[in-house]
Each structure stands twice: as C-alpha cells, then as structure tokens.
Design a protein around this motif. Structure first.
Motif, PDB file in Angstrom:
ATOM      1  N   UNK A  99       0.712  -1.009   0.297  1.00 42.86           N
ATOM      2  CA  UNK A  99      -0.409  -0.381   0.242  1.00 42.86           C
ATOM      3  C   UNK A  99       1.295   1.261   0.328  1.00 42.86           C
ATOM      4  N   UNK A 100       0.173   2.597  -1.027  1.00 43.79           N
ATOM      5  CA  UNK A 100       0.952   3.427  -0.452  1.00 43.79           C
ATOM      6  C   UNK A 100       0.383   4.512   0.174  1.00 43.79           C
ATOM      7  N   UNK A 101       0.736   5.130   0.513  1.00 42.22           N
ATOM      8  CA  UNK A 101      -0.013   6.223   1.556  1.00 42.22           C
ATOM      9  C   UNK A 101       0.584   7.302   2.522  1.00 42.22           C
ATOM     10  N   UNK A 102       0.060   8.410   1.671  1.00 45.92           N
ATOM     11  CA  UNK A 102       0.354  10.006   2.623  1.00 45.92           C
ATOM     12  C   UNK A 102       0.131  10.749   3.263  1.00 45.92           C
ATOM     13  N   UNK A 103       0.417  11.612   3.717  1.00 47.81           N
ATOM     14  CA  UNK A 103       0.348  12.096   5.245  1.00 47.81           C
ATOM     15  C   UNK A 103       0.294  13.856   3.852  1.00 47.81           C
ATOM     16  N   UNK A 104      -0.619  14.267   4.197  1.00 53.20           N
ATOM     17  CA  UNK A 104      -0.122  16.140   4.259  1.00 53.20           C
ATOM     18  C   UNK A 104      -0.208  17.056   4.751  1.00 53.20           C
ATOM     19  N   UNK A 105       0.489  16.910   6.242  1.00 52.45           N
ATOM     20  CA  UNK A 105       0.318  18.241   7.156  1.00 52.45           C
ATOM     21  C   UNK A 105       2.082  17.438   7.596  1.00 52.45           C
ATOM     22  N   UNK A 106       2.715  18.953   8.952  1.00 48.38           N
ATOM     23  CA  UNK A 106       3.730  18.036   9.291  1.00 48.38           C
ATOM     24  C   UNK A 106       4.106  17.125   9.683  1.00 48.38           C
ATOM     25  N   UNK A 107       5.337  15.527   9.564  1.00 53.53           N
ATOM     26  CA  UNK A 107       4.892  14.247  10.396  1.00 53.53           C
ATOM     27  C   UNK A 107       6.719  14.630  10.484  1.00 53.53           C
ATOM     28  N   UNK A 108       6.386  14.355  12.351  1.00 47.37           N
ATOM     29  CA  UNK A 108       8.187  14.057  12.112  1.00 47.37           C
ATOM     30  C   UNK A 108       8.661  13.474  11.675  1.00 47.37           C
ATOM     31  N   UNK A 109       9.321  12.680  11.509  1.00 48.29           N
ATOM     32  CA  UNK A 109      10.418  11.322  10.786  1.00 48.29           C
ATOM     33  C   UNK A 109      10.054  10.826  11.867  1.00 48.29           C
ATOM     34  N   UNK A 110      10.122  10.508  13.049  1.00 49.17           N
ATOM     35  CA  UNK A 110      10.750   9.584  13.817  1.00 49.17           C
ATOM     36  C   UNK A 110       9.347   8.903  14.182  1.00 49.17           C
ATOM     37  N   UNK A 111       7.967   9.495  13.021  1.00 50.27           N
ATOM     38  CA  UNK A 111       6.628   8.569  12.759  1.00 50.27           C
ATOM     39  C   UNK A 111       6.315   7.449  12.212  1.00 50.27           C
ATOM     40  N   UNK A 112       7.339   8.026  10.974  1.00 52.08           N
ATOM     41  CA  UNK A 112       7.092   7.603   9.701  1.00 52.08           C
ATOM     42  C   UNK A 112       6.335   6.278   9.846  1.00 52.08           C
ATOM     43  N   UNK A 113       7.192   5.259  10.434  1.00 49.64           N
ATOM     44  CA  UNK A 113       7.180   3.760  10.634  1.00 49.64           C
ATOM     45  C   UNK A 113       5.478   3.229  10.805  1.00 49.64           C
ATOM     46  N   UNK A 114       4.757   4.598  11.303  1.00 50.06           N
ATOM     47  CA  UNK A 114       3.209   3.911  11.128  1.00 50.06           C
ATOM     48  C   UNK A 114       1.873   4.023  10.957  1.00 50.06           C
ATOM     49  N   UNK A 115       1.418   3.134  10.308  1.00 48.33           N
ATOM     50  CA  UNK A 115       0.627   3.639   9.133  1.00 48.33           C
ATOM     51  C   UNK A 115      -0.521   4.377   9.978  1.00 48.33           C
ATOM     52  N   UNK A 116      -1.397   4.352  11.502  1.00 50.83           N
ATOM     53  CA  UNK A 116      -2.253   4.939  11.632  1.00 50.83           C
ATOM     54  C   UNK A 116      -1.763   7.302  11.609  1.00 50.83           C
ATOM     55  N   UNK A 117      -0.812   7.366  11.275  1.00 49.46           N
ATOM     56  CA  UNK A 117      -0.353   8.823  10.917  1.00 49.46           C
ATOM     57  C   UNK A 117      -0.681   9.034   9.284  1.00 49.46           C
ATOM     58  N   UNK A 118      -1.209   8.252   8.301  1.00 48.20           N
ATOM     59  CA  UNK A 118      -1.443   7.790   6.896  1.00 48.20           C
ATOM     60  C   UNK A 118      -2.962   8.369   7.414  1.00 48.20           C
ATOM     61  N   UNK A 119      -3.340  10.117   6.531  1.00 50.74           N
ATOM     62  CA  UNK A 119      -4.718   9.864   6.254  1.00 50.74           C
ATOM     63  C   UNK A 119      -5.508   9.378   4.756  1.00 50.74           C
ATOM     64  N   UNK A 120      -4.685   8.922   3.760  1.00 51.55           N
ATOM     65  CA  UNK A 120      -4.661   8.942   2.281  1.00 51.55           C
ATOM     66  C   UNK A 120      -4.189   7.662   2.446  1.00 51.55           C
ATOM     67  N   UNK A 121      -4.803   7.002   1.420  1.00 48.93           N
ATOM     68  CA  UNK A 121      -4.185   5.394   1.193  1.00 48.93           C
ATOM     69  C   UNK A 121      -4.981   4.521   0.054  1.00 48.93           C
ATOM     70  N   UNK A 122      -3.926   4.103  -0.924  1.00 51.41           N
ATOM     71  CA  UNK A 122      -3.619   3.520  -2.579  1.00 51.41           C
ATOM     72  C   UNK A 122      -4.880   2.200  -1.716  1.00 51.41           C
TER      73      UNK A 122
END
Length: 131
Positions: A99-122
């Motif tokens: 799955x591809x995921x996108x976040x369109x607001x600032x996110x610290x790279x410390x949380x890139x691993x967390x799927x709950x931080x992403x609002x948009x999914x393919x």
C-alpha cells in the motif's frame, strides 16, 4: 482530498525485481511542503500492516524497515507526483499486499513507521514472490 493509485505488482521468482508506482492527485496535494511524506506499507495474510519505506517531498532523506534495507529503494518524481518502490532480491517473505500512503501535513520522521499517521491510502497492489 488526495487520491493514490498504485501499480506494478505481480508474481516474481525469488531473487527477482519489481517496481511499484504510486501516483498522487488532488487539488490539495503539493510536492514542496516540508514534512509531507509518502510511504509504502505492506500487509501479509494474517499479519498487521508493516512499514516498508518512506520519504518526504522536500528533501532527499529516505527511511527503510530493517527487513528491506539494501534491497528496496524509494524514490520520487515531483513533476509526476509519483513515488516508486524499486524492489530487488525479492524473497518469499516479501509476499504481501503493498500500500502507498500519504500524509499532507507535517510529520516528524520519527513517526513515519506508524500507519495511523497517514490519512490517505491507495487500494493496494499484490506482490507474490515464489520460491
């Protein structure tokens, strides 16, 4: 709203390669905003969704799960608003829906691993690696 469309999955033998693509669209999607990021996750049957790789649109840094380091490469084409995942030396344990995921607001790279931080999914694309 942001729409993500993945492509490039398929069946490959152990040791083979595949390249996944994720095309982003939508009026609110911009490629020059710091901290906006794109990521790849995968989910195998009976398992939780797990982080694979991520990058943000404003710089060259990339992040990878330990299980794919040295084999997978995430990259982007800003003009096409597309993120790629080049997968080499594939193993049967890489078999999953990606799955591809996108976040369109600032996110610290410390949380890139967390799927709950992403609002948009393919919709996901199946990758099967045969032994």
């Amino acid at each position: 709203q942001v729409q993500l469309v993945e492509s490039g999955g398929g069946l490959v033998q152990t040791g083979g390669s595949l390249r996944l693509s994720c095309a982003a669209s939508g009026s609110t999607f911009r490629t020059n905003s710091m901290g906006w990021c794109m990521a790849w996750f995968r989910q195998a049957p009976g398992k939780e969704r797990e982080f694979v790789a991520a990058m943000d649109w404003s710089g060259p840094s990339t992040w990878y799960a330990d299980s794919v380091k040295g084999r997978f490469t995430i990259s982007r084409d800003n003009a096409k608003k597309t993120v790629y995942l080049q997968m080499n030396s594939l193993k049967p344990e890489d078999t999953a829906v990606y799955y591809c995921a996108a976040r369109t607001s600032y996110l610290s790279s410390s949380y890139y691993y967390d799927p709950a931080r992403y609002a948009y999914w393919g919709q996901g694309t199946q990758v099967t690696v045969s032994s």
